[in-house]
Design a protein around this motif. Structure first.
Motif, PDB file in Angstrom:
ATOM      1  N   GLY A  11       0.820  -1.214   0.000  1.00 31.70           N
ATOM      2  CA  GLY A  11       0.000   0.000   0.000  1.00 31.70           C
ATOM      3  C   GLY A  11       0.848   1.257   0.000  1.00 31.70           C
ATOM      4  N   HIS A  12       1.895   1.279   0.823  1.00 31.45           N
ATOM      5  CA  HIS A  12       2.803   2.443   0.844  1.00 31.45           C
ATOM      6  C   HIS A  12       3.486   2.620  -0.506  1.00 31.45           C
ATOM      7  CE1 HIS A  12       2.528   3.764   4.963  1.00 31.45           C
ATOM      8  NE2 HIS A  12       2.624   2.521   5.373  1.00 31.45           N
ATOM      9  N   ASP A  54       1.010   3.973  -3.010  1.00 31.49           N
ATOM     10  CA  ASP A  54       0.690   5.364  -2.716  1.00 31.49           C
ATOM     11  C   ASP A  54       1.816   6.291  -3.177  1.00 31.49           C
ATOM     12  OD1 ASP A  54      -1.372   7.032  -1.712  1.00 31.49           O
ATOM     13  OD2 ASP A  54      -0.159   7.419   0.079  1.00 31.49           O
TER      14      ASP A  54
END
Length: 150
Positions: free
Chosen positions: A126-127, A130
């Motif tokens: 997810g990081h 993003d």
């Protein structure tokens, strides 16, 4: 928590034994969150488990330990990893799909470690995504802050 509960040790005896042995109580403590600033994830997990699980003896034990540890310091709360772990053991033991020995064997074999690795992996992905979405380079922590060997 599980071994202490299974051996019939009270939360107070458990905390005292950990103190005597100079052992950290895994699942207790947070750098930022405290009694005055609780972790909403822990509150949601605790409330959900109590409402939907057939039984929550290990969660109840962990919350009783938290009541003792927070008297020493407000940030010695049940953390999200601790809440997840005790709730998984409670659900494995009480869902009716596993005999007690089977549920305990799953835990002893490290099924919870797999759960935590999976969630950390999803967070890392997810990081990464993003950072890509924001068209930023992948974050790199300062080398001298993570290097412990010379």
């Amino acid at each position: 928590f599980r071994a202490a509960l299974d051996e019939g040790i009270s939360p107070a005896q458990f905390v005292e034994k950990c103190k005597q042995d100079k052992r950290v109580i895994m699942g207790i403590g947070h750098r930022v969150k405290s009694l005055d600033n609780p972790d909403a994830r822990v509150v949601l997990i605790r409330d959900y488990a109590r409402q939907h699980f057939p039984a929550t003896p290990l969660l109840d034990f962990a919350v009783a330990v938290e009541a003792i540890t927070t008297k020493k310091k407000a940030n010695l709360i049940l953390n999200v990893d601790g809440a997840i772990a005790v709730c998984w053991v409670d659900v494995l033991r009480s869902c009716g799909s596993f005999a007690r020995a089977e549920a305990d064997e799953l835990v002893d074999n490290g099924v919870l470690n797999g759960l935590f690795v999976s969630s950390r992996t999803l967070g890392l992905v997810g990081h990464y995504l993003d950072q890509k979405r924001l068209k930023q380079p992948l974050y790199r922590h300062p080398y001298d802050d993570v290097t412990y060997l010379k």
